[in-house]
Design a protein around this motif. Structure first.
Motif, PDB file in Angstrom:
ATOM      1  N   ASN A  91      22.760  53.244  49.445  1.00  0.00           N
ATOM      2  CA  ASN A  91      22.642  52.057  50.297  1.00  0.00           C
ATOM      3  C   ASN A  91      23.899  51.859  51.121  1.00  0.00           C
ATOM      4  O   ASN A  91      23.825  51.501  52.306  1.00  0.00           O
ATOM      5  CB  ASN A  91      22.362  50.821  49.451  1.00  0.00           C
ATOM      6  CG  ASN A  91      20.967  50.814  48.872  1.00  0.00           C
ATOM      7  OD1 ASN A  91      20.095  51.548  49.322  1.00  0.00           O
ATOM      8  ND2 ASN A  91      20.756  49.997  47.868  1.00  0.00           N
ATOM      9  N   THR A  92      25.057  52.085  50.518  1.00  0.00           N
ATOM     10  CA  THR A  92      26.313  51.945  51.252  1.00  0.00           C
ATOM     11  C   THR A  92      26.396  52.968  52.375  1.00  0.00           C
ATOM     12  O   THR A  92      26.799  52.639  53.498  1.00  0.00           O
ATOM     13  CB  THR A  92      27.505  52.103  50.294  1.00  0.00           C
ATOM     14  OG1 THR A  92      27.381  51.144  49.246  1.00  0.00           O
ATOM     15  CG2 THR A  92      28.812  51.896  51.006  1.00  0.00           C
ATOM     16  N   TYR A 128      23.179  42.521  49.809  1.00  0.00           N
ATOM     17  CA  TYR A 128      22.006  43.098  50.475  1.00  0.00           C
ATOM     18  C   TYR A 128      20.927  42.039  50.672  1.00  0.00           C
ATOM     19  O   TYR A 128      20.305  41.964  51.734  1.00  0.00           O
ATOM     20  CB  TYR A 128      21.419  44.256  49.658  1.00  0.00           C
ATOM     21  CG  TYR A 128      22.361  45.411  49.402  1.00  0.00           C
ATOM     22  CD1 TYR A 128      23.383  45.737  50.286  1.00  0.00           C
ATOM     23  CD2 TYR A 128      22.232  46.191  48.263  1.00  0.00           C
ATOM     24  CE1 TYR A 128      24.244  46.792  50.045  1.00  0.00           C
ATOM     25  CE2 TYR A 128      23.085  47.254  48.008  1.00  0.00           C
ATOM     26  CZ  TYR A 128      24.084  47.545  48.906  1.00  0.00           C
ATOM     27  OH  TYR A 128      24.915  48.589  48.654  1.00  0.00           O
ATOM     28  N   ASP A 180      31.459  47.211  36.231  1.00  0.00           N
ATOM     29  CA  ASP A 180      30.430  47.928  36.991  1.00  0.00           C
ATOM     30  C   ASP A 180      29.182  47.070  37.202  1.00  0.00           C
ATOM     31  O   ASP A 180      28.619  47.028  38.286  1.00  0.00           O
ATOM     32  CB  ASP A 180      30.084  49.231  36.271  1.00  0.00           C
ATOM     33  CG  ASP A 180      29.176  50.113  37.089  1.00  0.00           C
ATOM     34  OD1 ASP A 180      29.424  50.247  38.304  1.00  0.00           O
ATOM     35  OD2 ASP A 180      28.213  50.655  36.523  1.00  0.00           O
ATOM     36  N   GLY A 235      24.361  59.536  49.599  1.00  0.00           N
ATOM     37  CA  GLY A 235      24.744  58.876  48.350  1.00  0.00           C
ATOM     38  C   GLY A 235      25.702  59.703  47.528  1.00  0.00           C
ATOM     39  O   GLY A 235      25.657  59.678  46.302  1.00  0.00           O
ATOM     40  N   PRO A 261      29.967  54.180  41.124  1.00  0.00           N
ATOM     41  CA  PRO A 261      28.806  53.282  41.194  1.00  0.00           C
ATOM     42  C   PRO A 261      27.502  54.065  41.039  1.00  0.00           C
ATOM     43  O   PRO A 261      27.482  55.295  41.121  1.00  0.00           O
ATOM     44  CB  PRO A 261      28.912  52.680  42.596  1.00  0.00           C
ATOM     45  CG  PRO A 261      30.323  52.896  43.010  1.00  0.00           C
ATOM     46  CD  PRO A 261      30.785  54.133  42.327  1.00  0.00           C
ATOM     47  N   GLU A 262      26.422  53.336  40.863  1.00  0.00           N
ATOM     48  CA  GLU A 262      25.113  53.967  40.736  1.00  0.00           C
ATOM     49  C   GLU A 262      24.759  54.705  42.025  1.00  0.00           C
ATOM     50  O   GLU A 262      25.253  54.391  43.102  1.00  0.00           O
ATOM     51  CB  GLU A 262      24.043  52.902  40.477  1.00  0.00           C
ATOM     52  CG  GLU A 262      24.215  52.164  39.176  1.00  0.00           C
ATOM     53  CD  GLU A 262      23.186  51.050  39.030  1.00  0.00           C
ATOM     54  OE1 GLU A 262      22.353  50.864  39.950  1.00  0.00           O
ATOM     55  OE2 GLU A 262      23.213  50.374  38.015  1.00  0.00           O
ATOM     56  N   LEU A 304      26.953  43.403  44.994  1.00  0.00           N
ATOM     57  CA  LEU A 304      26.501  44.216  46.123  1.00  0.00           C
ATOM     58  C   LEU A 304      25.026  43.980  46.417  1.00  0.00           C
ATOM     59  O   LEU A 304      24.628  43.851  47.579  1.00  0.00           O
ATOM     60  CB  LEU A 304      26.746  45.700  45.848  1.00  0.00           C
ATOM     61  CG  LEU A 304      28.186  46.172  45.994  1.00  0.00           C
ATOM     62  CD1 LEU A 304      28.317  47.611  45.543  1.00  0.00           C
ATOM     63  CD2 LEU A 304      28.653  46.025  47.428  1.00  0.00           C
ATOM     64  N   ARG A 305      24.219  43.883  45.369  1.00  0.00           N
ATOM     65  CA  ARG A 305      22.796  43.618  45.587  1.00  0.00           C
ATOM     66  C   ARG A 305      22.583  42.233  46.198  1.00  0.00           C
ATOM     67  O   ARG A 305      21.697  42.044  47.031  1.00  0.00           O
ATOM     68  CB  ARG A 305      22.025  43.773  44.279  1.00  0.00           C
ATOM     69  CG  ARG A 305      21.907  45.221  43.886  1.00  0.00           C
ATOM     70  CD  ARG A 305      20.925  45.429  42.755  1.00  0.00           C
ATOM     71  NE  ARG A 305      20.824  46.851  42.463  1.00  0.00           N
ATOM     72  CZ  ARG A 305      21.356  47.435  41.395  1.00  0.00           C
ATOM     73  NH1 ARG A 305      21.991  46.713  40.502  1.00  0.00           N
ATOM     74  NH2 ARG A 305      21.226  48.724  41.205  1.00  0.00           N
ATOM     75  N   ASN A 358      27.773  45.689  40.890  1.00  0.00           N
ATOM     76  CA  ASN A 358      26.426  46.029  41.349  1.00  0.00           C
ATOM     77  C   ASN A 358      25.622  44.776  41.675  1.00  0.00           C
ATOM     78  O   ASN A 358      24.887  44.738  42.661  1.00  0.00           O
ATOM     79  CB  ASN A 358      25.702  46.883  40.310  1.00  0.00           C
ATOM     80  CG  ASN A 358      26.172  48.311  40.333  1.00  0.00           C
ATOM     81  OD1 ASN A 358      26.630  48.812  41.356  1.00  0.00           O
ATOM     82  ND2 ASN A 358      26.067  48.981  39.196  1.00  0.00           N
ATOM     83  N   THR A 398      21.981  54.595  43.720  1.00  0.00           N
ATOM     84  CA  THR A 398      21.345  53.729  44.717  1.00  0.00           C
ATOM     85  C   THR A 398      22.381  52.912  45.479  1.00  0.00           C
ATOM     86  O   THR A 398      22.237  52.692  46.677  1.00  0.00           O
ATOM     87  CB  THR A 398      20.320  52.786  44.062  1.00  0.00           C
ATOM     88  OG1 THR A 398      20.964  52.046  43.021  1.00  0.00           O
ATOM     89  CG2 THR A 398      19.157  53.548  43.496  1.00  0.00           C
ATOM     90  N   THR A 399      23.428  52.478  44.797  1.00  0.00           N
ATOM     91  CA  THR A 399      24.502  51.737  45.466  1.00  0.00           C
ATOM     92  C   THR A 399      25.207  52.625  46.487  1.00  0.00           C
ATOM     93  O   THR A 399      25.473  52.195  47.616  1.00  0.00           O
ATOM     94  CB  THR A 399      25.511  51.209  44.432  1.00  0.00           C
ATOM     95  OG1 THR A 399      24.828  50.393  43.488  1.00  0.00           O
ATOM     96  CG2 THR A 399      26.612  50.414  45.097  1.00  0.00           C
TER      97      THR A 399
END
Length: 140
Positions: free
Chosen positions: A109-110, A42, A31, A91, A102-103, A38-39, A35, A105-106
């Motif tokens: 954002n997705t 971004y 995990d 989300g 996932p979190e 993914l960040r 993350n 925020t992830t």
């Protein structure tokens, strides 16, 4: 000069991305590593868009200062669309996903990025159709 700046920034982004990918393989894509990856994706998108906007503004100011107003309006319009996409992103948890979610925020954002992708795709289809119609009308 701008070509060298772009070349070195892209090289740095590629090297950092490759190092993070190797790290992800090394730790087994848990995990935390997903993350981070993914960040980083971004960050790469934001840096790419930032370079396009900054160099566009600089080159526009040098070549045609009057075009800055039109460029500014386009940037403000794009920022409004992105803000609306992020404000409306739910989300929600991924359906059918068996592992740990996932979190938030992830997920948000997705959702927002997918919404922006759908809007850009729809706008490109409309632009293609309108372009064909306008060309057909002008050619008569």
């Amino acid at each position: 000069m701008f070509n060298k700046i772009i070349k070195y920034v892209l090289l740095a982004l590629i090297l950092i991305g490759a190092a993070l990918a190797v790290w992800g393989f090394a730790v087994g894509f848990n995990d935390a590593s997903v993350n981070v990856l993914l960040r980083w994706a971004y960050v790469m998108v934001i840096v790419g868009i930032g370079l396009i906007v900054a160099l566009g503004l600089i080159m526009g100011a040098i070549n045609n200062p009057k075009s800055l107003i039109k460029t500014g309006l386009v940037i403000v319009g794009a920022a409004v669309v992105v803000a609306i996409a992020f404000l409306t992103a739910k989300g929600a948890p991924a359906q059918g996903f068996v592992g740990q979610q996932p979190e938030f925020t992830t997920l948000r954002n997705t959702d927002a990025i997918l919404t922006i992708t759908y809007l850009v795709f729809g706008a490109s289809i409309v632009a293609i159709i309108l372009g064909m119609v306008v060309n057909a009308i002008r050619s008569k």
